[in-house]
Design an enzyme around this catalytic site. Structure first.
Site, short mmCIF file in Angstrom:
data_model
loop_
_atom_site.label_atom_id
_atom_site.label_comp_id
_atom_site.label_asym_id
_atom_site.label_seq_id
_atom_site.Cartn_x
_atom_site.Cartn_y
_atom_site.Cartn_z
N GLY A 1 29.02 -13.18 -57.26
CA GLY A 1 29.29 -11.75 -57.33
C GLY A 1 29.36 -11.12 -55.95
N CYS A 2 28.23 -10.60 -55.49
CA CYS A 2 28.22 -9.82 -54.26
C CYS A 2 28.46 -10.66 -53.01
CB CYS A 2 26.92 -9.05 -54.16
SG CYS A 2 26.74 -7.82 -55.48
N ILE A 3 28.08 -11.94 -53.03
CA ILE A 3 28.38 -12.79 -51.87
C ILE A 3 29.87 -13.05 -51.79
CG2 ILE A 3 28.03 -15.07 -50.85
CD1 ILE A 3 25.64 -13.08 -50.63
#
Length: 210
Positions: A147-149
């Site tokens: 997701g955020c990575i």
């Protein structure tokens, strides 16, 4: 990497380190690192937390710029349309799981931002900070890989940074999406490496600039 991707030249050119590194630490908030919370305590995330702590101990000693973040909102009305009920219920400024884990956070050193989307670069000022610091190489740490990575790595690439993702400094809830997403961004946008390699590069950078 499959033979088909290799034949089409995916991953054939490395990114490499440039002249000055910066580190982003994405969402090592208590919501993900403390097992008492619904999203907390995944083994890969805790492994990444410890390795990132080791990386930051060296980076801060060498005066490497660090940007650190959590994700939090004033209420559900402010949120984007998250499909994760635990996010909607706990990613709130006044929730005890919202703060960044103190094991990887130095408020007196780190640029600290509260992001509202998946990427640490989205509407936060982190890119402006790195421009001022003359950063050309971004080392991405944190969670979650899928997701955020991934979003942060793609934004870093889009900002024209050399982007390095040490596999053992990022984590996810399950290993398969962790591996799949690293493989995918690694053949397109970033160099996937490990903590030992990044520490070696930081040491070489410090010696060049001492």
């Amino acid at each position: 990497m499959s033979d088909d991707y290799q034949r089409r030249s995916y991953g054939s050119v490395g990114v490499g380190f440039g002249q000055k590194p910066g580190i982003v630490v994405v969402d090592f908030m208590l919501a993900f690192t403390d097992p008492q919370y619904p999203l907390g305590g995944a083994p890969l995330v805790l492994r990444a937390l410890e390795n990132t702590r080791r990386l930051l101990d060296v980076a801060r000693r060498y005066d490497v710029p660090v940007a650190n973040c959590n994700t939090a909102y004033m209420n559900q009305r402010e949120m984007p349309y998250w499909k994760i009920s635990a996010v909607r219920e706990t990613f709130l400024h006044d929730h005890p799981s919202a703060p960044i884990d103190p094991r990887v956070h130095d408020p007196s050193y780190d640029l600290t931002v509260c992001k509202k989307g998946p990427s640490i670069f989205f509407n936060t000022g982190v890119a402006d900070y790195f421009t001022k610091e003359r950063v050309d190489t971004v080392i991405v740490t944190g969670c979650n890989t899928s997701g955020c990575i991934r979003a942060t790595a793609i934004d870093s690439f889009s900002y024209r940074y050399r982007t390095i993702v040490p596999e053992d400094c990022v984590g996810d809830i399950e290993e398969q999406p962790h591996r799949d997403n690293l493989r995918d961004i690694g053949r397109r946008y970033v160099d996937v490496t490990d903590l030992a390699s990044v520490l070696s590069q930081l040491e070489a950078w410090r010696h060049r600039n001492s």
